[in-house]
Design an enzyme around this catalytic site. Structure first.
Site, mmCIF file in Angstrom:
data_model
loop_
_atom_site.group_PDB
_atom_site.id
_atom_site.type_symbol
_atom_site.label_atom_id
_atom_site.label_comp_id
_atom_site.label_asym_id
_atom_site.label_seq_id
_atom_site.Cartn_x
_atom_site.Cartn_y
_atom_site.Cartn_z
ATOM 1 N N ASP A 107 33.275 73.447 -27.668
ATOM 2 C CA ASP A 107 34.365 72.797 -27.170
ATOM 3 C C ASP A 107 33.810 71.779 -26.607
ATOM 4 O OD1 ASP A 107 35.621 75.163 -28.078
ATOM 5 O OD2 ASP A 107 36.834 75.592 -26.098
ATOM 6 N N LYS A 171 42.219 70.488 -27.482
ATOM 7 C CA LYS A 171 42.497 71.426 -26.423
ATOM 8 C C LYS A 171 42.703 70.931 -25.152
ATOM 9 C CE LYS A 171 39.176 74.501 -23.679
ATOM 10 N NZ LYS A 171 37.922 75.149 -23.675
ATOM 11 N N LYS A 200 44.590 74.193 -29.033
ATOM 12 C CA LYS A 200 44.149 75.299 -28.069
ATOM 13 C C LYS A 200 44.780 75.071 -26.810
ATOM 14 C CE LYS A 200 40.227 77.464 -25.845
ATOM 15 N NZ LYS A 200 38.722 77.666 -25.995
#
Length: 259
Positions: A107, A171, A200
């Site tokens: 991430d 995300k 996400k």
């Protein structure tokens, strides 16, 4: 890497479906190795999708999950966290070390200041460098925007930069800049990325109604530290209540369920 299709409105989730949405965040700076290992062991037993740990904890998380027989839980970590301002070379080195230690998902925090300053090409190149390293190892790469710090134009540009760089996910948030996932933000991200990418939602998803509302907008992964509460509530509600609503239907407007 196979893309996970979103759940259509009206779909009924199982408790395991809920667990399969969860990347549990273990990112607080004060966590000791013992606390990390204890949490990872418990989470692996709950069979969630992944534990998202600090880079220095990747090997520990991998070893701890291996002790839990049959657990499918994966190791995710963060790159350039939490501000995104480390150099591209540093992010690449961090990613390489994380992959060597056993991470299968990365991430990455994009360079927020460069994005806000309008240098979208630099942001795209920064992302692409980590994507190249991640994909060479078969890892998934998610790009963290820090939506609380961005206006709509910057969020849209971040979507395009992430897609052009070949990332697998967008995300919303790190959890370290105030604010978290909103339905408006995940809808924007879904609308401005190709179907080959996933979204996400991270931050603020602490109950099943919010989780389901996010899923209705096309979210396929939830970043949270509320795994115990989410799974307990899903178990208590049962499948009749784990139904994906129509997009735009919030927890307040969803039909009331008695339990």
């Amino acid at each position: 890497m196979t893309r996970r299709p979103p759940f259509a409105p009206g779909s009924t989730l199982t408790v395991q479906d809920v667990a399969d949405l969860i990347d549990h965040a273990l990112l607080k700076p004060e966590l000791t190795p013992e606390e990390v290992a204890r949490s990872v062991r418990e989470l692996a037993g709950q069979r969630i999708w992944s534990v998202c740990v600090r880079p220095s904890d990747v090997a520990l998380a991998r070893e701890t999950i291996a002790e839990v027989a049959g657990s499918p839980t994966r190791v995710c970590t963060v790159i350039g966290f939490p501000h995104g301002t480390t150099s591209t070379a540093a992010k690449v080195a961090e990613a390489q070390q994380a992959l060597a230690d056993g991470a299968t998902e990365l991430d990455l925090v994009l360079n927020i200041g460069r994005l806000r300053g309008g240098d979208v090409a630099a942001v795209r190149e920064d992302i692409a460098a980590v994507v190249e390293v991640g994909h060479a190892a078969g890892a998934i790469v998610k790009v963290i925007f820090e939506t609380a710090l961005l206006d709509e134009q910057a969020k849209t540009e971040a979507c395009r930069a992430s897609a052009d760089a070949g990332a697998d996910f967008t995300k919303t948030s790190t959890g370290f800049a105030g604010g978290g996932a909103t339905l408006a933000d995940v809808a924007l991200m879904r609308a401005n990325t190709p179907e080959t990418m996933e979204v996400k939602a991270s931050g603020g998803v602490r109950d099943v109604a919010t989780l389901l509302a996010m899923v209705a907008e096309g979210v396929t992964r939830i970043g949270t530290s509320s795994t115990d509460a989410l799974l307990a509530e899903a178990e208590r509600l049962g499948p009749d209540a784990l139904v994906v609503p129509q997009p735009g239907q919030t927890a307040e407007t969803a039909p009331t369920t008695t339990y």
